[in-house]
Write a protein that holds these residues in place. Structure first.
Motif, PDB file in Angstrom:
ATOM      1  N   VAL A   1      48.217  -9.050  47.898  1.00 53.17           N
ATOM      2  CA  VAL A   1      49.126  -9.289  49.026  1.00 53.17           C
ATOM      3  C   VAL A   1      49.017 -10.761  49.394  1.00 53.17           C
ATOM      4  O   VAL A   1      47.910 -11.263  49.627  1.00 53.17           O
ATOM      5  CB  VAL A   1      48.765  -8.410  50.238  1.00 53.17           C
ATOM      6  N   ASN A   2      50.155 -11.460  49.444  1.00 49.91           N
ATOM      7  CA  ASN A   2      50.087 -12.875  49.809  1.00 49.91           C
ATOM      8  C   ASN A   2      50.296 -13.060  51.303  1.00 49.91           C
ATOM      9  O   ASN A   2      50.513 -12.104  52.047  1.00 49.91           O
ATOM     10  CB  ASN A   2      51.062 -13.713  48.981  1.00 49.91           C
ATOM     11  N   ILE A   3      50.242 -14.306  51.760  1.00 46.39           N
ATOM     12  CA  ILE A   3      50.269 -14.581  53.195  1.00 46.39           C
ATOM     13  C   ILE A   3      51.631 -14.302  53.825  1.00 46.39           C
ATOM     14  O   ILE A   3      51.755 -14.266  55.050  1.00 46.39           O
ATOM     15  CB  ILE A   3      49.849 -16.038  53.472  1.00 46.39           C
ATOM     16  N   SER A   4      52.662 -14.074  52.993  1.00 51.47           N
ATOM     17  CA  SER A   4      53.995 -13.761  53.515  1.00 51.47           C
ATOM     18  C   SER A   4      54.268 -12.263  53.594  1.00 51.47           C
ATOM     19  O   SER A   4      55.321 -11.857  54.073  1.00 51.47           O
ATOM     20  CB  SER A   4      55.071 -14.425  52.658  1.00 51.47           C
ATOM     21  N   GLY A   5      53.334 -11.448  53.094  1.00 51.59           N
ATOM     22  CA  GLY A   5      53.522 -10.002  53.105  1.00 51.59           C
ATOM     23  C   GLY A   5      54.093  -9.451  51.821  1.00 51.59           C
ATOM     24  O   GLY A   5      54.476  -8.276  51.771  1.00 51.59           O
ATOM     25  N   ASN A   6      54.159 -10.272  50.762  1.00 54.74           N
ATOM     26  CA  ASN A   6      54.605  -9.789  49.459  1.00 54.74           C
ATOM     27  C   ASN A   6      53.458  -9.078  48.752  1.00 54.74           C
ATOM     28  O   ASN A   6      52.349  -9.615  48.656  1.00 54.74           O
ATOM     29  CB  ASN A   6      55.108 -10.949  48.596  1.00 54.74           C
TER      30      ASN A   6
ATOM     31  N   ASN B   1      56.868  -6.514  52.853  1.00 51.59           N
ATOM     32  CA  ASN B   1      56.810  -5.985  54.212  1.00 51.59           C
ATOM     33  C   ASN B   1      56.152  -7.050  55.086  1.00 51.59           C
ATOM     34  O   ASN B   1      54.988  -7.401  54.879  1.00 51.59           O
ATOM     35  CB  ASN B   1      56.012  -4.686  54.262  1.00 51.59           C
ATOM     36  N   GLU B   2      56.907  -7.571  56.071  1.00 55.27           N
ATOM     37  CA  GLU B   2      56.393  -8.654  56.917  1.00 55.27           C
ATOM     38  C   GLU B   2      55.157  -8.238  57.706  1.00 55.27           C
ATOM     39  O   GLU B   2      54.345  -9.089  58.090  1.00 55.27           O
ATOM     40  CB  GLU B   2      57.486  -9.123  57.879  1.00 55.27           C
ATOM     41  N   LEU B   3      55.006  -6.952  57.967  1.00 53.27           N
ATOM     42  CA  LEU B   3      53.841  -6.471  58.699  1.00 53.27           C
ATOM     43  C   LEU B   3      52.537  -6.859  57.995  1.00 53.27           C
ATOM     44  O   LEU B   3      51.494  -7.021  58.638  1.00 53.27           O
ATOM     45  CB  LEU B   3      53.913  -4.943  58.846  1.00 53.27           C
ATOM     46  N   LEU B   4      52.605  -7.029  56.671  1.00 53.22           N
ATOM     47  CA  LEU B   4      51.404  -7.274  55.875  1.00 53.22           C
ATOM     48  C   LEU B   4      51.066  -8.753  55.750  1.00 53.22           C
ATOM     49  O   LEU B   4      50.028  -9.108  55.183  1.00 53.22           O
ATOM     50  CB  LEU B   4      51.574  -6.657  54.486  1.00 53.22           C
ATOM     51  N   GLY B   5      51.954  -9.649  56.256  1.00 51.19           N
ATOM     52  CA  GLY B   5      51.710 -11.085  56.157  1.00 51.19           C
ATOM     53  C   GLY B   5      50.831 -11.587  57.290  1.00 51.19           C
ATOM     54  O   GLY B   5      50.443 -10.853  58.204  1.00 51.19           O
ATOM     55  N   LEU B   6      50.505 -12.895  57.214  1.00 48.71           N
ATOM     56  CA  LEU B   6      49.707 -13.494  58.279  1.00 48.71           C
ATOM     57  C   LEU B   6      50.365 -13.289  59.637  1.00 48.71           C
ATOM     58  O   LEU B   6      51.592 -13.282  59.723  1.00 48.71           O
ATOM     59  CB  LEU B   6      49.526 -14.997  57.998  1.00 48.71           C
TER      60      LEU B   6
END
Length: 538
Positions: A157-162, A179-184
């Motif tokens: 998972v990268n810092i953008s939620g990818n 999913n943006e929820l998973l980003g920083l």
């Protein structure tokens, strides 16, 4: 601990916060502030230790111990400063090989068979774990924030939620999910099961299940309430998976005194295929870690340093506490115990100022710190170690005479209890100390010089519009005399936080002022809301 009876078999002292241990054959392996340790699984006796070049605080080490059948992997500092990855021989405790590179010291590598997977800046390195030689590498979709690996695929998972799946052997991109929820600022925990990839965002209480082969979303559900993360740092634990069932701890209920403080935890079982709850069991404590499985039991570790074993069962409902008469009601509202926990003051509140000051373990410097409160929900605890200082901010609540704090960037749950005898109990899930208050002399340097004396003197900005003379009266406060104003004035202040290079002061009727010294102590940063100036010593 004997998992059939719950009896303690042995214990082993650690220096500071320990990593989650790894068990390989008959060895229990962990790191603490001083180095890497191997402990005999049956007796708890130390087999060998490998010392770091210098002490490493928990945020500078892998939070989980990483080991293969041959080596244990750690980060260590070189004499020049940059960190290196070291492989320590499992049998001898000697360095086998080391590797320099640009990777995070907080995202641990993963071992799959004889390969070591290391997330670096925008790529994944695959290393031969036996000799430290690079086998190959592949580029990833941005900077990796969290990842997990199996012998079939790597989920990153990268810092953008990818979310991207890569073939473990070739590095080929298999699928993506966004999913943006998973980003920083979030950093999801990743669990790879037989046919699912589980993404757990603990602060919001959400779990997303993806099909491991296609990346398609199987289900997406919220199990905890995000409000609980304000105090506890999370709404749920990371799940543990066994036989197509997820087991998690969920903070639940509402404390009667404090907003956003849960009342208890629910040990909850979830169907991995559908995300539906199978059963839950209320626990009159806070479940802080993922449940473990031993001999058919679900074992959980609670905040109060208790370990409990459960068996699967039907849904249970938390019973409310009942009292028989008015005397019992009064007793339930009082935290005075036979152990001498401090009493309420005349206003019916607990005097938190008694916690403030310098504390240390009697007769040693095993644990020493200064504690101060900055407002009604936060404070600063400065740990002293080998002549150095490590200030850490914390958030706190104070239910039922127990100070519950979340310390540092890792938000480590910590409990502090003050006794009438003047002893302070400090405990978290890794350690427990009993400390006594030290004298004010600990705040001074040689010949009685205040540790913050470098702040004293006259200071001005480059335009000579902001100038003041700072004078310390004692270690708790002083005066600021503004002498370049049209109407010069002088005001008293109290120190709410201080170390050798930083000080936060609060003047009567004014907002807080943050003062920071440069290394040479001849430049001062003056930081107040909506204004920040650089001043030089006059």
């Amino acid at each position: 601990m004997d998992t059939s009876t719950g009896e303690e078999k042995w214990s082993h002292s650690v220096n500071g916060q320990a990593s989650v241990p790894a068990v390989v054959s008959d060895s229990v392996l962990y790191t603490d502030s001083s180095g890497l340790h191997a402990v005999q699984k049956g007796t708890g006796e130390e087999m060998w230790e490998y010392n770091f070049s210098s002490e490493l605080a928990f945020p500078s080490r892998f939070p989980t111990t990483v080991a293969s059948t041959n080596h244990v992997f750690i980060t260590d500092l070189t004499k020049e400063g940059p960190a290196v990855l070291k492989a320590i021989d499992l049998q001898s405790g000697k360095e086998a090989w080391k590797l320099a590179g640009d990777w995070s010291s907080t995202i641990a590598p993963a071992v799959i068979q004889d390969k070591l997977y290391i997330p670096a800046a925008g790529k994944m390195l695959i290393i031969n774990e036996k000799n430290g030689k690079e086998l190959h590498s592949f580029n990833t979709k941005g900077v990796i924030n969290s990842y997990a690996a199996s012998d079939q695929q790597i989920i990153a998972v990268n810092i953008s939620g990818n979310v991207a799946s890569y073939d473990s052997n070739t590095g080929e991109l298999l699928w993506e999910y966004d999913n943006e929820l998973l980003g920083l600022p979030n950093s999801p925990d990743i669990t790879i099961s037989k046919d699912k990839v589980l993404l757990t965002e603990k602060k919001s209480g959400s779990i997303i299940a993806l099909d491991a082969s296609s990346g398609n979303e199987a289900w997406n559900k919220q199990f905890g309430e995000e409000k609980n993360s304000v105090v506890m740092g999370a709404a749920i634990t990371t799940p543990s998976v066994i036989e197509n069932t997820l087991y998690i701890g969920i903070f639940d209920g509402q404390d009667e005194q404090f907003k956003n403080l849960p009342d208890f935890s629910n040990l909850t079982a979830i169907n991995e295929e559908t995300g539906e709850k199978l059963w839950h069991y209320p626990v009159d404590d806070y479940i802080m870690y993922p449940p473990a499985f031993v001999n058919g039991s679900v074992i959980v570790t609670n905040m109060e340093q208790t370990v409990t074993a459960y068996q699967g069962g039907e849904n249970a409902v938390k019973k409310e506490q009942t009292v028989d008469n008015e005397q019992e009601v009064k007793a339930a509202d009082n935290t005075i115990t036979n152990d001498g926990v401090m009493e309420k003051n005349s206003d019916g509140l607990y005097d938190l100022s008694l916690y403030e000051g310098n504390w240390s373990t009697p007769g040693s410097d095993e644990m020493a710190f200064k504690l101060s409160f900055t407002d009604s929900t936060s404070g600063v605890i400065t740990f002293y170690s080998q002549g150095g200082e490590n200030p850490q901010p914390f958030k706190y609540v104070y239910p039922s005479g127990t100070l519950m704090a979340k310390i540092g960037i890792e938000e480590k749950p910590t409990i502090l209890i003050l006794f009438d005898s003047g002893v302070l109990e400090y405990k978290d899930n890794e350690q427990k100390y009993f400390l006594e208050k030290t004298s004010a002399a600990a705040e001074t340097g040689q010949e009685g010089e205040l540790r913050v004396s470098g702040f004293e003197g006259k200071w001005c900005d480059s335009s000579q519009t902001l100038c003041f003379d700072l004078e310390l009266i004692d270690d708790s406060g002083g005066t600021l005399e503004y002498y370049q104003e049209r109407e010069p004035f002088k005001e008293s202040f109290v120190i709410t936080y201080e170390d050798e290079y930083s000080m936060v002061v609060e003047a009567d009727g004014s907002e807080q002022v943050k003062l920071n010294l440069d290394a040479d102590k001849n430049t001062l940063t003056y930081d107040i809301e909506f204004r920040k100036e650089k001043l030089t010593r006059q």
